[in-house]
Design a protein around this motif. Sequence first.
Motif, mmCIF file in Angstrom:
data_model
loop_
_atom_site.group_PDB
_atom_site.id
_atom_site.type_symbol
_atom_site.label_atom_id
_atom_site.label_comp_id
_atom_site.label_asym_id
_atom_site.label_seq_id
_atom_site.Cartn_x
_atom_site.Cartn_y
_atom_site.Cartn_z
ATOM 1 N N SER A 130 0.817 -1.215 0.000
ATOM 2 C CA SER A 130 0.000 0.000 0.000
ATOM 3 C C SER A 130 0.851 1.267 0.000
ATOM 4 O O SER A 130 0.339 2.350 -0.297
ATOM 5 N N ARG A 131 2.153 1.135 0.300
ATOM 6 C CA ARG A 131 3.011 2.322 0.378
ATOM 7 C C ARG A 131 3.995 2.425 -0.780
ATOM 8 O O ARG A 131 4.938 3.218 -0.719
ATOM 9 N N ILE A 132 3.795 1.649 -1.840
ATOM 10 C CA ILE A 132 4.715 1.752 -2.969
ATOM 11 C C ILE A 132 4.386 2.993 -3.787
ATOM 12 O O ILE A 132 3.245 3.453 -3.827
ATOM 13 N N GLY A 133 5.406 3.527 -4.459
ATOM 14 C CA GLY A 133 5.236 4.777 -5.180
ATOM 15 C C GLY A 133 4.153 4.749 -6.230
ATOM 16 O O GLY A 133 3.428 5.733 -6.419
ATOM 17 N N VAL A 183 5.235 9.352 -1.351
ATOM 18 C CA VAL A 183 4.370 10.444 -1.812
ATOM 19 C C VAL A 183 5.206 11.484 -2.550
ATOM 20 O O VAL A 183 4.812 11.996 -3.609
ATOM 21 N N LEU A 184 6.383 11.792 -2.011
ATOM 22 C CA LEU A 184 7.283 12.741 -2.661
ATOM 23 C C LEU A 184 7.750 12.196 -4.005
ATOM 24 O O LEU A 184 7.746 12.909 -5.015
ATOM 25 N N VAL A 185 8.145 10.937 -4.046
ATOM 26 C CA VAL A 185 8.584 10.318 -5.295
ATOM 27 C C VAL A 185 7.449 10.341 -6.323
ATOM 28 O O VAL A 185 7.658 10.672 -7.489
ATOM 29 N N ALA A 186 6.232 10.012 -5.875
ATOM 30 C CA ALA A 186 5.077 10.008 -6.781
ATOM 31 C C ALA A 186 4.815 11.395 -7.348
ATOM 32 O O ALA A 186 4.552 11.555 -8.551
ATOM 33 N N GLY A 187 4.892 12.399 -6.494
ATOM 34 C CA GLY A 187 4.674 13.763 -6.964
ATOM 35 C C GLY A 187 5.706 14.182 -7.991
ATOM 36 O O GLY A 187 5.375 14.801 -9.011
ATOM 37 N N ALA A 188 6.968 13.824 -7.737
ATOM 38 C CA ALA A 188 8.031 14.168 -8.680
ATOM 39 C C ALA A 188 7.842 13.449 -10.006
ATOM 40 O O ALA A 188 8.043 14.026 -11.081
ATOM 41 N N VAL A 189 7.431 12.183 -9.959
ATOM 42 C CA VAL A 189 7.206 11.417 -11.182
ATOM 43 C C VAL A 189 6.072 12.035 -11.998
ATOM 44 O O VAL A 189 6.152 12.126 -13.228
ATOM 45 N N LEU A 190 5.025 12.495 -11.328
ATOM 46 C CA LEU A 190 3.920 13.134 -12.044
ATOM 47 C C LEU A 190 4.391 14.409 -12.738
ATOM 48 O O LEU A 190 4.042 14.660 -13.899
ATOM 49 N N VAL A 191 5.183 15.211 -12.052
ATOM 50 C CA VAL A 191 5.678 16.458 -12.651
ATOM 51 C C VAL A 191 6.544 16.148 -13.871
ATOM 52 O O VAL A 191 6.389 16.769 -14.935
ATOM 53 N N VAL A 192 7.465 15.196 -13.736
ATOM 54 C CA VAL A 192 8.331 14.830 -14.854
ATOM 55 C C VAL A 192 7.494 14.317 -16.029
ATOM 56 O O VAL A 192 7.720 14.697 -17.183
ATOM 57 N N SER A 193 6.517 13.477 -15.737
ATOM 58 C CA SER A 193 5.670 12.914 -16.793
ATOM 59 C C SER A 193 4.873 14.002 -17.482
ATOM 60 O O SER A 193 4.646 13.948 -18.704
#
Length: 238
Positions: A130-133, A183-193
């Motif tokens: 449940s906590r994976i990026g 959550v931080l990693v996910a947010g960064a991935v969304l911005v890059v994408s």
Amino acid sequence: MPATPAAATFSPSLRRGAISFLIAAAADLRLRPIVKYSALSLLADRLFPSLTRRHRHWLLRLPLREANLHLLALVSLWIGSKLHDSASIGVRALKSYSDQRIGGQCFTVRDFLEGEVVLLQVLDFEIGTSRIGYVFVEDLIVRFREIARVGECLSENVVTDVLDLMYEDERLGGVVMSGLSPVLVAGAVLVVSYVVSVERKGASEEFPVLAWVKFVTSCGEDEIFGVVEGILRHIVAP
């Protein structure tokens, strides 16, 4: 400090090869992204760090063998499928795949069953995902599309390509496994994408994606930008 015997035998090429094999297998077997990233979490984020200490089972005995790591990659996919698919992939399908793709070794169904037990024991049966990026990225994508029309231009293939790259490349692998909040990693991935798949298409309207990610994740803008910058620098590097 000198490397431990186990660390010395677990080379970067072995790590990279096992991760690339898992990603390719997930594509070949048409497994869903949540299954793939659950498996990557089990293998790369949890099992691999444990390989700096000795293990008695033949699958993890020194020197580590590429074929054994590939078997454990398939076992990780098997567990991920059991966690997330109503009809999980069968062990015989995985064995058939291993017969075709793992050279110089013919694993049996029993080997897969043993591999599952070994992996679960090493992880102390802590297999929650449940906590994976990816879970957080998926949630951000849904919310982004609800509030911004350009969200429909966001390519999920780009999202998964970025996540795969973060696992496959050791320099970016530190972003995944260095203790950063998912959550931080996910947010960064969304911005890059967004930058790669939306801005490059020349969308008719712009959206303040960095400010929005900061708001919905409660992460600092400098934190998000730092991770984004690291990923983009690697993507555009020659």
